[in-house]
Each structure stands twice: as C-alpha cells, then as structure tokens.
Design an enzyme around this catalytic site. Structure first.
Site, PDB file in Angstrom:
ATOM      1  N   LYS B  78       0.650  -0.837  -0.016  1.00 25.74           N
ATOM      2  CA  LYS B  78      -0.211  -0.048   0.065  1.00 25.74           C
ATOM      3  C   LYS B  78       0.441   1.414   0.237  1.00 25.74           C
ATOM      4  O   LYS B  78       1.998   0.725   1.014  1.00 25.74           O
ATOM      5  CB  LYS B  78      -0.789  -0.073   1.316  1.00 25.74           C
ATOM      6  CG  LYS B  78      -1.812   1.079   1.448  1.00 25.74           C
ATOM      7  CD  LYS B  78      -2.668   1.158   2.537  1.00 25.74           C
ATOM      8  CE  LYS B  78      -3.679   1.574   2.835  1.00 25.74           C
ATOM      9  NZ  LYS B  78      -5.279   1.486   3.584  1.00 25.74           N
ATOM     10  N   SER B 153      -9.164   1.570   3.222  1.00 22.43           N
ATOM     11  CA  SER B 153      -8.566   2.586   2.367  1.00 22.43           C
ATOM     12  C   SER B 153      -7.938   1.526   0.988  1.00 22.43           C
ATOM     13  O   SER B 153      -7.349   2.054   0.457  1.00 22.43           O
ATOM     14  CB  SER B 153      -8.403   3.554   2.865  1.00 22.43           C
ATOM     15  OG  SER B 153      -7.302   2.803   3.842  1.00 22.43           O
ATOM     16  N   SER B 177     -10.641  -0.772   7.200  1.00 20.60           N
ATOM     17  CA  SER B 177      -9.095  -0.412   5.604  1.00 20.60           C
ATOM     18  C   SER B 177      -8.583  -1.862   4.995  1.00 20.60           C
ATOM     19  O   SER B 177      -8.543  -1.826   3.539  1.00 20.60           O
ATOM     20  CB  SER B 177      -8.640   0.996   5.787  1.00 20.60           C
ATOM     21  OG  SER B 177      -9.214   1.840   6.026  1.00 20.60           O
TER      22      SER B 177
END
Lengths: 97, 487
Positions: B78, B153, B177
């Site tokens: 990420k 997210s 997330s």
C-alpha cells in the site's frame, strides 16, 4: 448546522485555505457529522475511565544505546526548498515589523 | 496449472521442487499487472527493472529456499508504507514527489524472507475512506465488477490480490481498511492486534488505531506473510514483546471442533438481506463442523461509529500537521507569508475527505470542546473495550459480517459522509478495542459479488483467530477469484 464563520475559524486553526465552494461543502458535511456524533451525549459515562491507550500486554523497551540513523541528509532532500541542510521558509516577520 | 492459480504454499512447493524460478514468476505477475492495471488502477507504481533484478538475485539463492519463508513471492505494498527508493504518496497530491528514504520494518522483514515488491498500491488519501474513491490518483475499480468500488482504504491492495496481480499485499487498517476491501473484493484480509506489527515507516493516520496487515487469497497465505512481519521492533515502542507463534505450523492441526463462536445478534441490524442470509448459512456450516455458537451482546458497539469519528479525526489532525509545504513534497507557488504558505500548500494539495477529517479533529480538540468530544469519546471507547472483554469470557472467537453490503456502485455514497462511514460499522469497534479481526470470503450475492465473513479474536490470540478462519475455509470449500481477462 454550523455557520460559515465556524467553518472559516476551524479551517484557519487547521491551517487550510478553502475555496468558496469548499466553505459551502464543509458547512454541510461538518454539520452532518457533528450532528451524528452528538449520539454520544446520551451515553452514561459517569465513573468510566479514559481509554487513552489501547491495552497491550507488554511495552517493548530497546537497549538504551545511541544509534545513528544516517537519515537526516536523505530526509532534508525531500523538502521542496532546502539549502545546506536547512529548510527554506518565507520570512517569519515582514520587513516593516 | 496456470502459474497465476498457485497459492503461496503451492508456489513455495514448486520452488523447492526446482520446477519454477522467481524471475519467471515475477515476470508473469508483472505481465498480468501491466494488462489489468490500466482498467483497475489498483497499482500506482511499478519498477519492472528493480523487481526483476531482485528476482534474478533470488534465482541464484535456490539453496537457501528452506531459510526464506517468502522466497520469490511477488507482493504489492500500500502506498502509505515506505519501501526505500519507491514512491509513497499515501494517495495524496501533497506527497506526489516523495521517494521513501528508508524501508518500513514490516516490508524489510518480508524482503529479508525473500518476498519481491512488484508495485505500490493505490489507496484512499492518507487511508481515509471506504471506497477508494478518495485517491488523488483516481479511483480503483473492483475486479468483480468495474462499475463498483473495491472498498477502502486499502482498495488497491485488495483489488491487486483479487485480480491476481500479486500473491499477497500489505494494507493498513484504522477502522476496517484491510477487512472491508478484502470483503468487497473476495480475498482474505487480516487486521492484527494493535502492537503486533511495527508501524515504523507507515504514514500515520490515527496512531492509536493504525495497524498493518496482509491481504491474500487464503488464510494460510495471509498467516505466512503475517508471521514473517509480526513482532517487536525497536523503532516502534507500541510493538509487543510477546513471542510470535509459527501460525502456519499451528494451522496443520486447526479444527472447528468445540470452538465456541460468539454471535452478537443485537448488532446485526441494518445488514443487507443477502449478506445476512449468507452469514447465517456460514454459522450453520461452522456448527456442522463441530463449532458451538453462543449469543453475546456488545451494547456499546452502536456508539462505535460516533466514537471513531471523534478519536480518528483528532489523531489525524495532529499527525497530518507535518504536511505543511516545508518538510515534504508539495509547496504552493503563490507568493505568501509563512502562515499563508502553510494554508495554501495544504489547501491546494490535500483532498476533500482528508480536509473534512482534519477539520473535524481540529474542532473536537479546540478550546471549549475537548471534554465534550475527545474525552467523552475516550470514555465510550473504554465501554466498547469492556464489552469485548466480557463477550470473550463466553467464547474464543466471534463472528459477524465484515460489511453490511456487498460492493456498491461508484459515486453511490459520495454525497453523504455518514452513509459512507456506515460501511465500516462492523469493523470500527475492533480497532477501538485493539483486537484482531480477519475477513474471509463466505459467498456471493445474486449479482455475483463476494460477501465477507469476519472473525474477531482476543488480544494477541491470532492463533485461535487464524485456526478458526482456516477451518471455516475448509468447510466452505474452494473459492475462485474473478476470471483473468474479464477485467
């Protein structure tokens, strides 16, 4: 609903410049979320302690020994403006001050 | 069998039989990534040369396979996690030119174990969002249906695993997330206990809630990535000194027999019909495999959303103060005083949702409001933690749907922040309590969209959590990812 002045005051405290459209948007969205979180007023928390830390079973300590990170030079290079290991900023006080 | 079909455990088997080499595998994943990413926008940066060079180095270390638990495994990270030499935008324009000067501990451990980073995953800006529509670099699309969101997210991390662009990815989970996008993309996503994985080198959103975890195709694969990166780190004083078990060893004897699963039925309001039906069927499957169900109650969890949207924005408003136009990346070019420079740089380069949360936090922490918001929320957080402690005296794990809905259509929840925040209603309380949770695919709705089942565990008891999730996978049966070429 919060006022335009409230939005501008909060934005100023948060060091955020907002466009006129953003002021309208945040008046609506901040108002919506602040209304929602009023939900907590109804919760009885008399005598309830603070959860300022998440319970972890143990806290790790490392040896108390100085370690060089060698990162300062690399970090400063990531700044938009820098010179000789310093960050460049506009004058903090105007010349006439 | 196609190379892309292999799980991590099967790939490691193939490597040890010397039938595959890391360079072939990494090249194959880079090919899939190059083909699918223009449609999905799951990955923001690839560095083919760097990844292949690293894979070739590993080709020549074949004799060390037994010592490298992630030998030649292609992974995606990420973009709010630092990997030296790679970008780390956190999905924000304010970090568009940022190149990581060092590697996060979690990634360093994966690389030391033989993993190969092949990309940086798109995400909601500063990990704030539940749909991955709040990235400065464009929305990510769900590989099961590109008109729908992948969740957020860590939407890019989840979509990359689902679209077989990598074998595993790292995400961060502050309120759901990792688990919510895992659920919406039909992959496994683990949020470990707070303090289990180092946050050194992870761009902070809400420091008392943030935790890094793996997304993968199944529980064994996620456990392997997790056991490699978990554990104490001198760079993060919140990491626990507790020993990290070899979770994949423990999985060998995993069984659902006599596992007591707590179900909080009072918490299930507002769940979409098909999600609820599939959840109930999953419970029946567990019972048929020998699990026992007990009813538990979590009366304070209904206040979790309000609690979270005070605590997380307060911490965010403080953490994000460092992005000021002076220390990092973007600086406004308008001539201005120092204060104007702060305001303009932040105003021009920070996106709408992040501004909203910074302002919420600033408001809640401002003079006259601190007690009513921040302190009150922390007291309610105590109540939520106590609910879980009490529930876990009756059961060893709990089960709940991961998300109240399947993947929603892009733009559907953009006009009302609360509607969007409600996507995380079943994941937020777990972060507030600091306990671990994992999402496992458990079925599909009529539209063919995946549904996630979440297991919740006790502090530092990922062993029971992973064993239960792995046993559930066995009774559920095979789970196929969306077909390649469909996207």
């Amino acid at each position: 609903m919060i006022s335009t002045e409230d939005v501008l005051r909060i934005a100023s405290l948060a060091r955020l410049s907002l466009t006129e459209n953003e002021v309208v948007l945040y008046q609506k969205h901040l108002g919506r979320v602040l209304d929602y979180i009023k939900d907590l007023e109804s919760v009885d928390t008399l005598g309830v302690g603070l959860a300022t830390h998440v319970p972890t079973d143990s806290v790790a300590f490392r040896e108390d020994k100085a370690v060089d990170s060698h990162l300062a030079a690399a970090l400063i290079k990531l700044a938009p403006e820098h010179e000789a290991g310093h960050f460049i900023v506009p004058a903090v006080m105007d010349a006439d001050q | 069998m196609s190379l892309q079909k292999l799980t991590i455990s099967e790939l490691l088997d193939a490597y040890s039989r010397r039938t595959l080499k890391p360079s072939e595998v990494v090249q194959s994943y880079l090919n899939v990534l190059a083909k699918s990413n223009p449609t999905l926008n799951a990955v923001l940066q690839v560095d083919t040369q760097r990844s292949l060079a690293r894979a070739k180095q590993l080709d020549s270390r074949e004799s060390e396979i037994a010592k490298l638990p992630l030998y030649g495994v292609p992974i995606v990270i990420k973009d709010n996690i630092l990997v030296e030499g790679w970008q780390a935008t956190a999905g924000s324009k304010i970090l568009e030119n940022y190149r990581s000067p060092y590697t996060a501990t979690c990634v360093e451990r994966l690389e030391n174990a033989g993993a190969v980073v092949i990309g940086k995953a798109n995400c909601d800006e500063f990990a704030m969002g539940s749909s991955n529509e709040h990235s400065a670099y464009g929305a990510v699309k769900n590989p099961w249906d590109i008109s729908r969101v992948p969740g957020g997210s860590s939407g890019g991390s989840a979509a990359a695993v689902a679209a077989q662009m990598c074998l595993a990815s790292l995400g961060s989970d502050t309120g759901g997330s990792i688990r919510q996008p895992a659920s919406l993309c039909g992959v496994v996503g683990l949020k470990p206990t707070y303090g289990r994985v180092s946050r050194y080198g992870v761009i902070a959103y809400a420091s008392s809630l943030d935790q890094v975890g793996p997304l993968a195709r199944n529980v064994w694969d996620a456990s392997r990535v997790f056991e490699v990166m978990a554990g104490c780190d001198g760079h993060d004083s919140t990491t626990s000194a507790q020993t990290v078990p070899r979770y994949t060893e423990l999985l060998k004897t995993a069984s659902m027999k006599n596992v007591v699963v707590g179900v909080a039925r009072d918490w299930l309001e507002g769940v979409e019909g098909e999600v609820k039906k599939t959840f109930d069927e999953s419970l029946e499957l567990m019972v048929s495999a020998g699990a026992k169900l007990v009813d538990v109650t979590l009366p304070s969890s209904k206040h979790a959303l309000a609690t979270y949207y005070i605590i997380a924005p307060c911490e965010a408003s403080s953490n994000l103060a460092r992005f000021d136009g002076i220390h990092y990346g973007f600086r406004s070019q308008q001539k201005s005083s120092l204060n104007d420079l702060y305001c303009l740089s932040r105003g021009e380069a920070i996106g709408a949702e992040v501004k909203l949360r910074i302002m919420l936090g600033t408001y809640a922490l401002s003079s006259g409001y601190y007690d009513a918001y921040y302190l009150k929320a922390n007291r309610v957080r105590s109540l939520i933690q106590k609910d879980f402690e009490k529930a876990f005296t009756q059961c060893s794990v709990m089960a709940i749907p991961t998300s109240p809905t399947t993947a929603f259509v892009m733009g559907e929840k953009s006009d009302d922040p609360i509607q969007m925040y409600l996507s995380d209603i079943f994941t937020l309380p777990i972060n507030l309590a600091g306990i671990p949770g994992i999402s496992v695919p458990c079925g599909k709705d009529k539209a063919g969209l995946p549904i996630g089942l979440q297991f919740i565990g006790k502090h530092f008891d990922e062993a029971t959590l992973l064993n239960t999730a792995h046993s559930y996978e066995k009774v559920r049966g095979q789970w196929d990812l969306p077909q390649l070429g469909v996207v």
